[in-house]
Design a protein around this motif. Sequence first.
Motif, PDB file in Angstrom:
ATOM      1  N   PRO A 138      -9.108  12.020  10.192  1.00 56.36           N
ATOM      2  CA  PRO A 138      -9.156  10.641  10.731  1.00 56.36           C
ATOM      3  C   PRO A 138      -7.843  10.271  11.419  1.00 56.36           C
ATOM      4  N   SER A 139      -7.957   9.553  12.520  1.00 52.84           N
ATOM      5  CA  SER A 139      -6.776   9.012  13.206  1.00 52.84           C
ATOM      6  C   SER A 139      -6.858   7.490  13.172  1.00 52.84           C
ATOM      7  N   MET A 140      -5.768   6.863  12.763  1.00 51.07           N
ATOM      8  CA  MET A 140      -5.754   5.409  12.602  1.00 51.07           C
ATOM      9  C   MET A 140      -5.760   4.715  13.961  1.00 51.07           C
ATOM     10  N   LEU A 141      -6.605   3.682  14.098  1.00 53.33           N
ATOM     11  CA  LEU A 141      -6.680   2.904  15.332  1.00 53.33           C
ATOM     12  C   LEU A 141      -5.994   1.550  15.192  1.00 53.33           C
ATOM     13  N   ARG A 142      -6.324   0.818  14.122  1.00 58.74           N
ATOM     14  CA  ARG A 142      -5.772  -0.533  13.956  1.00 58.74           C
ATOM     15  C   ARG A 142      -6.021  -1.018  12.534  1.00 58.74           C
ATOM     16  N   THR A 143      -5.425  -2.145  12.212  1.00 55.11           N
ATOM     17  CA  THR A 143      -5.691  -2.858  10.960  1.00 55.11           C
ATOM     18  C   THR A 143      -6.193  -4.248  11.312  1.00 55.11           C
TER      19      THR A 143
ATOM     20  N   ILE B 148     -14.057   2.533   8.638  1.00 57.23           N
ATOM     21  CA  ILE B 148     -13.190   1.470   8.125  1.00 57.23           C
ATOM     22  C   ILE B 148     -13.049   1.624   6.614  1.00 57.23           C
ATOM     23  N   VAL B 149     -11.859   1.299   6.113  1.00 55.89           N
ATOM     24  CA  VAL B 149     -11.556   1.408   4.689  1.00 55.89           C
ATOM     25  C   VAL B 149     -10.847   0.136   4.253  1.00 55.89           C
ATOM     26  N   SER B 150     -11.353  -0.510   3.188  1.00 56.23           N
ATOM     27  CA  SER B 150     -10.641  -1.668   2.645  1.00 56.23           C
ATOM     28  C   SER B 150      -9.380  -1.172   1.939  1.00 56.23           C
ATOM     29  N   ASN B 151      -8.287  -1.898   2.090  1.00 56.75           N
ATOM     30  CA  ASN B 151      -6.995  -1.373   1.674  1.00 56.75           C
ATOM     31  C   ASN B 151      -6.047  -2.527   1.373  1.00 56.75           C
ATOM     32  N   LYS B 152      -5.119  -2.274   0.464  1.00 55.96           N
ATOM     33  CA  LYS B 152      -4.103  -3.278   0.145  1.00 55.96           C
ATOM     34  C   LYS B 152      -2.932  -3.111   1.116  1.00 55.96           C
ATOM     35  N   LYS B 153      -2.575  -4.201   1.770  1.00 56.07           N
ATOM     36  CA  LYS B 153      -1.492  -4.171   2.747  1.00 56.07           C
ATOM     37  C   LYS B 153      -0.356  -5.085   2.290  1.00 56.07           C
ATOM     38  N   SER B 154       0.866  -4.684   2.590  1.00 55.52           N
ATOM     39  CA  SER B 154       2.028  -5.488   2.195  1.00 55.52           C
ATOM     40  C   SER B 154       2.872  -5.825   3.406  1.00 55.52           C
ATOM     41  N   ASP B 155       3.400  -7.042   3.416  1.00 56.32           N
ATOM     42  CA  ASP B 155       4.393  -7.412   4.423  1.00 56.32           C
ATOM     43  C   ASP B 155       5.561  -8.095   3.715  1.00 56.32           C
ATOM     44  N   ASP B 156       6.390  -8.743   4.451  1.00 60.11           N
ATOM     45  CA  ASP B 156       7.594  -9.327   3.857  1.00 60.11           C
ATOM     46  C   ASP B 156       7.288 -10.428   2.853  1.00 60.11           C
ATOM     47  N   SER B 157       6.151 -11.104   3.056  1.00 60.17           N
ATOM     48  CA  SER B 157       5.879 -12.275   2.224  1.00 60.17           C
ATOM     49  C   SER B 157       4.981 -11.975   1.028  1.00 60.17           C
ATOM     50  N   CYS B 158       3.988 -11.083   1.207  1.00 59.23           N
ATOM     51  CA  CYS B 158       3.030 -10.868   0.123  1.00 59.23           C
ATOM     52  C   CYS B 158       2.265  -9.561   0.317  1.00 59.23           C
ATOM     53  N   SER B 159       1.417  -9.292  -0.664  1.00 56.82           N
ATOM     54  CA  SER B 159       0.509  -8.154  -0.602  1.00 56.82           C
ATOM     55  C   SER B 159      -0.916  -8.712  -0.585  1.00 56.82           C
ATOM     56  N   TYR B 160      -1.740  -8.223   0.289  1.00 53.62           N
ATOM     57  CA  TYR B 160      -3.084  -8.792   0.441  1.00 53.62           C
ATOM     58  C   TYR B 160      -4.073  -7.718   0.905  1.00 53.62           C
ATOM     59  N   ASP B 161      -5.376  -8.023   0.721  1.00 53.62           N
ATOM     60  CA  ASP B 161      -6.435  -7.101   1.141  1.00 53.62           C
ATOM     61  C   ASP B 161      -6.608  -7.138   2.648  1.00 53.62           C
ATOM     62  N   SER B 162      -6.848  -5.954   3.215  1.00 56.31           N
ATOM     63  CA  SER B 162      -7.162  -5.859   4.636  1.00 56.31           C
ATOM     64  C   SER B 162      -8.082  -4.661   4.850  1.00 56.31           C
ATOM     65  N   VAL B 163      -8.306  -4.306   6.096  1.00 50.75           N
ATOM     66  CA  VAL B 163      -9.193  -3.187   6.426  1.00 50.75           C
ATOM     67  C   VAL B 163      -8.520  -2.354   7.510  1.00 50.75           C
ATOM     68  N   ILE B 164      -8.478  -1.014   7.282  1.00 49.43           N
ATOM     69  CA  ILE B 164      -7.919  -0.110   8.279  1.00 49.43           C
ATOM     70  C   ILE B 164      -9.066   0.542   9.047  1.00 49.43           C
ATOM     71  N   VAL B 165      -8.915   0.630  10.376  1.00 49.29           N
ATOM     72  CA  VAL B 165      -9.934   1.228  11.236  1.00 49.29           C
ATOM     73  C   VAL B 165      -9.444   2.601  11.691  1.00 49.29           C
ATOM     74  N   TYR B 166     -10.337   3.618  11.535  1.00 52.73           N
ATOM     75  CA  TYR B 166     -10.005   4.996  11.916  1.00 52.73           C
ATOM     76  C   TYR B 166     -11.058   5.530  12.889  1.00 52.73           C
ATOM     77  N   LYS B 167     -10.693   6.575  13.587  1.00 52.66           N
ATOM     78  CA  LYS B 167     -11.625   7.362  14.374  1.00 52.66           C
ATOM     79  C   LYS B 167     -11.694   8.745  13.759  1.00 52.66           C
ATOM     80  N   ILE B 168     -12.924   9.210  13.462  1.00 48.28           N
ATOM     81  CA  ILE B 168     -13.071  10.530  12.840  1.00 48.28           C
ATOM     82  C   ILE B 168     -13.744  11.505  13.806  1.00 48.28           C
TER      83      ILE B 168
END
Length: 502
Positions: free
Chosen positions: A249-254, A482-502
């Motif tokens: 898989p190659s990552m496209l976006r979040t 697409i895969v649901s995933n925990k993402k972190s930034d400077d302020s918090c950690s939250y649920d998001s979704v990563i988009v891949y091409k397979i």
Amino acid sequence: MKELSSQCRDHKKKYELYCSLHACPCCVQCVTDKHQKCQEMKPLWDILKQVKFSASVQLLEKDLTDMRTNFEEIIKYVNSRRNISNIQKTKAIEKIRSTRKSIDDFLNKIEQKILDDLETKHSKLKSEMNTLLQQLEQRANQISHLQNEFSEMTRFATELQMFIGLREIEKTSSLAAKYIEELESGDTFDEKNLEVTMSSALHSILQDVKSFGDINIITSQLTLRTKAGRKEQAQYLVITVPRIEEIKPSMLRTLTIPEDMKSINIYACRILPDGKYIILDIQYDKSHLLLFSNDGMFIRKVLTLTGSSNDACYVRNNTVAVTLVSANQTALVDIEKNEITETIEVSHFCSATASDGQILVISCRKKSTIVNLKDISHTILEGVSAHHIALFNGNIYGTIGKRVCCYKSTGKPLWTFIHNDIVNPAGLTLDRNGFVYIVSKQKNSIVVVSPDCKTCRTILSESDGIKEPYDIDIDRKTGIMIVSNKKSDDSCSYDSVIVYKI
């Protein structure tokens, strides 16, 4: 089988190569004679390994079964249409005769009405003329009597009698003459003729109505649904099925989660046919369907459902199914109209759901229910248990406990897979080649299992940014995952979704 040979018919040499352009095996001499311009030549041994490895036997067996089922359904459909045609003919005859009877009854009714009117008016004329005749005959008899008296008077009366008698006769004849004058001056002697005038509407029927009606054959859209077959099956099996080692898989976006929505809990993420994404967000006793664009931007909240939910899937025609776990219900939501169009109730918890557009499968840890979307009939599969499910080529795939299982649509187990790389499995999906992609929650990874369930491989891990994954989906046409995933930034950690091409 007897006609198949491992040697080229033209050159009597062993097949060693495979031409992808012409989809045929070749010997070395064939390359020189017929395939000089063909660029996609591969070693035949590699192709044969892929064919054996691709579980083509199972797929072709299913294709043949589906084809036989299609012919049986078509024959059943044509017989049904023939019976319907006979019923329609009978109903048409009944309608024609009923219409004719209605017309006859109506004409009889208005005919009787005009006959009654004729009888009434004729009776009135007849009565008036009978009365007049009686009066005329009475006065005629009176004049006749005077004539007789006048004749007698002229013969036998004295001059005095004659004088007085003439005065009386003259007086009576004057009254009679006056009576005749009154009759002539009035309308008594007007000719009163009976005449019938037929309704112009009846004449127009005779002139304008040229037929009793029309018989038409109305063509409507086909309602028969057959199982789609795979075209050029052998070529696709040979050429397009990659080895499990080739899946990268190659990552496209979040997906971009708005700041005020970073408390979402993603339980399901799905790719819609138009490339947009739908997310199931669980908040205590409420569930939210959230719509995102192709480029990962938030569009709008589709609907809020009351009660706990656990899974969602795309069904068809802008409809998404959402499980209402403890209510033993699954809601069908129109994401365009933002409303629940139907609620399907089953006899067990609704933990997971999946659909191929024809059926909807609803599962829990003890059993599953197949819902036929055409008539909403239910088929319970005892023993087909799963916390997460997926459908592919008529089979049901599920994860429960440490296991990944595959069942036929009848509930018959096909295989069970357990591996150290798959720990606490959650969401799963399949690509167009039948590879099974599984979320290994405890390992923070995505694992792929081969269609024959003999091998597996981790394709995404913590080193690729996978953290607390839960659900996964693949668009089999485009190869987007697409895969649901925990993402972190400077302020918090939250649920998001990563988009891949397979």
